[in-house]
Design a protein around this motif. Structure first.
Motif, PDB file in Angstrom:
ATOM      1  N   GLY A 188       0.811  -1.385   0.001  1.00 34.27           N
ATOM      2  CA  GLY A 188       0.076  -0.023  -0.016  1.00 34.27           C
ATOM      3  C   GLY A 188       0.953   1.326   0.070  1.00 34.27           C
ATOM      4  O   GLY A 188       2.014   1.265   0.500  1.00 34.27           O
ATOM      5  N   SER A 189       0.251   2.596  -0.442  1.00 31.58           N
ATOM      6  CA  SER A 189       0.843   3.649  -0.454  1.00 31.58           C
ATOM      7  C   SER A 189       1.439   4.068   0.807  1.00 31.58           C
ATOM      8  O   SER A 189       2.693   4.485   0.676  1.00 31.58           O
ATOM      9  CB  SER A 189       0.022   4.735  -1.219  1.00 31.58           C
ATOM     10  OG  SER A 189      -0.424   4.497  -2.454  1.00 31.58           O
ATOM     11  N   ALA A 190       0.900   3.715   1.813  1.00 31.24           N
ATOM     12  CA  ALA A 190       1.283   4.241   3.335  1.00 31.24           C
ATOM     13  C   ALA A 190       1.965   2.917   4.026  1.00 31.24           C
ATOM     14  O   ALA A 190       2.361   3.182   5.176  1.00 31.24           O
ATOM     15  CB  ALA A 190       0.234   4.745   4.030  1.00 31.24           C
ATOM     16  N   ASP A 191       2.028   1.908   3.443  1.00 33.12           N
ATOM     17  CA  ASP A 191       2.440   0.728   4.255  1.00 33.12           C
ATOM     18  C   ASP A 191       4.065   0.918   4.466  1.00 33.12           C
ATOM     19  O   ASP A 191       4.837   1.312   3.408  1.00 33.12           O
ATOM     20  CB  ASP A 191       2.271  -0.622   3.656  1.00 33.12           C
ATOM     21  CG  ASP A 191       0.754  -1.127   3.472  1.00 33.12           C
ATOM     22  OD1 ASP A 191       0.052  -0.187   4.384  1.00 33.12           O
ATOM     23  OD2 ASP A 191       0.552  -2.270   2.446  1.00 33.12           O
ATOM     24  N   PRO A 192       4.293   0.789   5.776  1.00 32.28           N
ATOM     25  CA  PRO A 192       5.988   0.826   5.844  1.00 32.28           C
ATOM     26  C   PRO A 192       6.716  -0.257   5.169  1.00 32.28           C
ATOM     27  O   PRO A 192       6.482  -1.462   5.049  1.00 32.28           O
ATOM     28  CB  PRO A 192       6.217   0.695   7.385  1.00 32.28           C
ATOM     29  CG  PRO A 192       5.019  -0.288   7.757  1.00 32.28           C
ATOM     30  CD  PRO A 192       3.797   0.382   6.752  1.00 32.28           C
ATOM     31  N   SER A 193       7.874   0.297   4.703  1.00 32.83           N
ATOM     32  CA  SER A 193       8.614  -0.761   3.994  1.00 32.83           C
ATOM     33  C   SER A 193      10.414  -0.289   4.192  1.00 32.83           C
ATOM     34  O   SER A 193      10.543   0.944   4.373  1.00 32.83           O
ATOM     35  CB  SER A 193       8.688  -0.680   2.561  1.00 32.83           C
ATOM     36  OG  SER A 193       9.449  -1.465   1.915  1.00 32.83           O
ATOM     37  N   VAL A 194      11.292  -1.304   4.498  1.00 34.89           N
ATOM     38  CA  VAL A 194      12.364  -1.041   4.742  1.00 34.89           C
ATOM     39  C   VAL A 194      13.625  -1.488   3.763  1.00 34.89           C
ATOM     40  O   VAL A 194      14.801  -1.564   3.910  1.00 34.89           O
ATOM     41  CB  VAL A 194      13.005  -1.760   6.220  1.00 34.89           C
ATOM     42  CG1 VAL A 194      12.291  -1.257   7.284  1.00 34.89           C
ATOM     43  CG2 VAL A 194      12.837  -3.447   6.060  1.00 34.89           C
ATOM     44  N   LEU A 195      12.882  -1.702   2.620  1.00 32.76           N
ATOM     45  CA  LEU A 195      13.421  -2.334   1.582  1.00 32.76           C
ATOM     46  C   LEU A 195      14.471  -1.344   1.025  1.00 32.76           C
ATOM     47  O   LEU A 195      14.186  -0.187   0.974  1.00 32.76           O
ATOM     48  CB  LEU A 195      12.724  -3.137   0.360  1.00 32.76           C
ATOM     49  CG  LEU A 195      11.884  -4.120   0.668  1.00 32.76           C
ATOM     50  CD1 LEU A 195      11.070  -4.650  -0.600  1.00 32.76           C
ATOM     51  CD2 LEU A 195      12.608  -5.381   1.042  1.00 32.76           C
TER      52      LEU A 195
END
Length: 233
Positions: free
Chosen positions: A123-130
């Protein structure tokens, strides 16, 4: 004399040829050998994102080699409603309406060999550390900060500490934002703390709270330097 000059010029031209040019000149049937995959840029696959695409092959112990675009045919994106390829076949473009959780598969052929890669839409607001991240805390001898950390989609990570590298697997919970690094391929440096939380702010900076990668030479290693990373590349 003229002949010697021509020969010398030819030698210089050959030595100046780049590895990429040599690879591109390799026949396509040879580029079909080995294990293949499509490498998709390590960033979050959000709706509307544009991710670079590279086909790679592994035919020995010396790492991967890019496959020439001219050798790739029969490109296919599945599901086609969720994404498409750029005309030059170097960018995967996620549709603005792609639903989070959709798995997008990219496929092509190198001769008779099929190569694939995939991403999962978030999702546009989902956190991601990639991504590949860089930390810098100055040049003082007691600050020996980690140069980069790479966090991949397949739960693989690698961090580089002044040319020494450690790698392994990791777990990240996007809801609680907890992150844990390990197990490692090799034992991590002493005093390492490998569990904490991870967050990315609006300026695309990754902050690791509670995590500390110990210095392999047991120096202070930037204890006063926050574990804050900026996106690298």
């Amino acid at each position: 004399m003229l002949r010697l000059l021509c020969i010398a010029s030819g030698v210089l031209a050959l030595t100046a040829a780049s590895p990429a040019a040599a690879q591109d000149a390799e026949p396509c049937d040879q580029q079909a050998f080995g294990e293949h995959s499509i490498r998709i840029e390590t960033v979050a696959a959000r709706p509307g994102a544009r991710l670079s695409v590279t086909a790679v092959r592994f035919d020995g112990p010396f790492g991967g080699k890019d496959v020439s675009l001219r050798c790739l045919t029969a490109w296919r994106v599945t599901p086609s409603r969720a994404a498409r390829l750029s005309r030059d076949r170097t960018t995967l473009i996620i549709d603005q309406n792609a639903a989070p959780g959709t798995v997008i598969t990219l496929e092509a052929r190198v001769g008779a060999t099929i190569t694939r890669g995939s991403v999962t839409v978030v999702g546009s607001a989902d956190p991601s550390v990639l991504g590949r991240w860089r930390r810098s805390c100055g040049e003082a001898p007691d600050v020996a900060a980690i140069a980069t950390i790479l966090i991949e989609r397949d739960r693989y990570f690698l961090y580089d500490f002044e040319g020494r590298q450690w790698s392994g697997s990791y777990d990240f919970d996007p809801h609680s934002r907890t992150i844990a690094f390990g197990p490692h391929v090799l034992p991590p440096p002493p005093e390492s703390r490998l569990e904490g939380t991870a967050s990315v702010d609006t300026e695309a900076r990754l902050t690791l709270e509670g995590v500390y990668f110990g210095d392999p030479w047991q120096r202070p290693a930037g204890r006063d330097c926050p574990m804050v990373f900026s996106r690298a590349g």
